[in-house]
Design a protein around this motif. Sequence first.
Motif, short mmCIF file in Angstrom:
data_model
loop_
_atom_site.label_atom_id
_atom_site.label_comp_id
_atom_site.label_asym_id
_atom_site.label_seq_id
_atom_site.Cartn_x
_atom_site.Cartn_y
_atom_site.Cartn_z
N THR A 261 0.82 -1.20 0.00
CA THR A 261 0.00 0.00 0.00
C THR A 261 0.86 1.26 0.00
OG1 THR A 261 -0.15 0.04 2.42
CG2 THR A 261 -1.88 -1.15 1.22
N ILE A 262 0.23 2.36 -0.35
CA ILE A 262 0.87 3.67 -0.32
C ILE A 262 -0.12 4.65 0.28
CG2 ILE A 262 0.14 4.34 -2.66
CD1 ILE A 262 2.96 5.57 -2.99
N ALA A 263 0.36 5.54 1.14
CA ALA A 263 -0.52 6.47 1.85
C ALA A 263 -0.75 7.73 1.02
CB ALA A 263 0.08 6.83 3.20
N GLY A 264 -1.97 8.25 1.09
CA GLY A 264 -2.31 9.52 0.45
C GLY A 264 -2.63 10.57 1.50
N SER A 265 -2.27 11.81 1.22
CA SER A 265 -2.45 12.88 2.20
C SER A 265 -2.94 14.16 1.54
CB SER A 265 -1.14 13.19 2.93
OG SER A 265 -0.63 12.05 3.57
N VAL A 266 -3.59 14.98 2.35
CA VAL A 266 -3.88 16.37 1.99
C VAL A 266 -2.84 17.22 2.70
CG1 VAL A 266 -5.52 18.27 2.23
CG2 VAL A 266 -6.34 15.98 1.64
N VAL A 267 -2.17 18.09 1.96
CA VAL A 267 -1.11 18.93 2.53
C VAL A 267 -1.53 20.39 2.42
CG1 VAL A 267 1.36 19.47 2.49
CG2 VAL A 267 0.56 17.23 1.71
N VAL A 268 -1.35 21.12 3.52
CA VAL A 268 -1.66 22.55 3.55
C VAL A 268 -0.50 23.30 4.19
CG1 VAL A 268 -4.16 22.15 3.71
CG2 VAL A 268 -2.82 22.41 5.80
N ALA A 269 -0.49 24.62 4.02
CA ALA A 269 0.49 25.44 4.73
C ALA A 269 0.20 25.38 6.22
CB ALA A 269 0.44 26.88 4.22
N GLN A 270 1.24 25.49 7.05
CA GLN A 270 1.04 25.34 8.49
C GLN A 270 0.08 26.38 9.05
OE1 GLN A 270 4.86 25.11 10.50
NE2 GLN A 270 4.65 22.89 10.68
N HIS A 271 0.09 27.59 8.52
CA HIS A 271 -0.80 28.61 9.07
C HIS A 271 -2.26 28.34 8.73
CE1 HIS A 271 -0.32 30.24 4.94
NE2 HIS A 271 -1.53 30.72 5.13
N GLN A 272 -2.50 27.38 7.80
CA GLN A 272 -3.87 27.03 7.47
C GLN A 272 -4.35 25.79 8.22
OE1 GLN A 272 -3.40 26.66 3.17
NE2 GLN A 272 -4.54 28.57 2.88
N ALA A 273 -3.45 25.18 9.01
CA ALA A 273 -3.83 23.98 9.74
C ALA A 273 -4.92 24.32 10.75
CB ALA A 273 -2.62 23.39 10.45
N GLY A 274 -5.84 23.40 10.94
CA GLY A 274 -6.95 23.62 11.86
C GLY A 274 -8.18 22.88 11.38
N SER A 275 -9.32 23.32 11.84
CA SER A 275 -10.56 22.61 11.52
C SER A 275 -10.86 22.63 10.03
CB SER A 275 -11.74 23.22 12.30
OG SER A 275 -11.88 24.60 11.98
N GLY A 276 -10.53 23.75 9.35
CA GLY A 276 -10.79 23.81 7.92
C GLY A 276 -9.96 22.80 7.14
N ALA A 277 -8.68 22.67 7.52
CA ALA A 277 -7.81 21.70 6.85
C ALA A 277 -8.26 20.28 7.15
CB ALA A 277 -6.37 21.91 7.30
N GLU A 278 -8.67 20.01 8.39
CA GLU A 278 -9.16 18.68 8.74
C GLU A 278 -10.42 18.35 7.95
OE1 GLU A 278 -7.87 16.36 10.39
OE2 GLU A 278 -6.25 17.35 11.49
N CYS A 279 -11.25 19.35 7.73
CA CYS A 279 -12.46 19.16 6.92
C CYS A 279 -12.09 18.78 5.50
CB CYS A 279 -13.29 20.44 6.95
SG CYS A 279 -14.78 20.40 5.94
N ALA A 280 -11.07 19.45 4.95
CA ALA A 280 -10.63 19.13 3.58
C ALA A 280 -10.08 17.72 3.51
CB ALA A 280 -9.57 20.15 3.14
N ALA A 281 -9.29 17.33 4.51
CA ALA A 281 -8.74 15.97 4.53
C ALA A 281 -9.86 14.94 4.57
CB ALA A 281 -7.79 15.79 5.71
#
Length: 289
Positions: A261-281
């Motif tokens: 297997t290979i893992a897939g991720s959603v990557v964001v800038a650190q200043h955008q990390a938070g609930s919005g980024a978790e929602c996107a993931a």
Amino acid sequence: MELRALRYFVTVADELHFGRAAERLHIAQPAVSQQIARLERELGVRLLDRSPRRVRLTAAGQRVLEAARSTLAAASQVELAAKQVVTTVRIGTAAGLTARLERGIDALRERAPEFDVVLVDLPVEARLNALRQGDLDLALTRGVRSVPGLEVLPAWTERLYAVVSRHHPAAARPAAGLTELADDALRLPAREHDPALYDAVAVALHETGLCAKPGRPTGTLQDTIVEVGSDPRSWTVLPADQAAEIRSTRVRAIPLEPPITIAGSVVVAQHQAGSGAECAAAAFRDDPV
């Protein structure tokens, strides 16, 4: 008083160590010390007791820490409110993610219907650099686990498939073992072009004690499919989402057994990390929530 100084202070208070705080902030330690000293001068109080062995909050530091957290949270809400008027979301992507992108964008639109999507197809390193420079809002990646200055949010796991000519002995089987394929030429991208895929296959071969016959590095997916389809003594490996997009009748995509297997991720800038980024993931996971 700058928000940056408050952010540095909160990070030092979390870590109680200037070196670790600087590492988290991805800046040099003297810059952290200078910002804290400036903040203390502006406030007229000592926030931290420093000694060669430890750092601890003063009584004033404890009070300021609570207020600083509230201020940063309020600033984040202001930034979020401002971004809600932005109608374009720029997503970095690559080949073989069509179905996942469609599902993810539909899931995001259920929560926030009013936005446009711009998809930008770039190699993985270019995608990550574009995020750092603010040219992308988020990126989908495979095999990326951590990146300095960016937040990597695990989102999915894909099984790897062997892709062989329809005339290959394994083509009619429900699954293929590495031992059945190792004598044929393995066509993979050069490691610098797709290190995650290259390493996943290399590790699996090493664990089974096999040494695959190396083939010429692959080029574009289209060219690779044509070349493998024309040579029943060669094979390549693709993630499941990418294998599902093959339209050629000259090749077969077969799950590898035992699974790789290979893992897939959603990557964001650190200043955008938070609930919005978790929602996107969550939107790009196999079962969006």
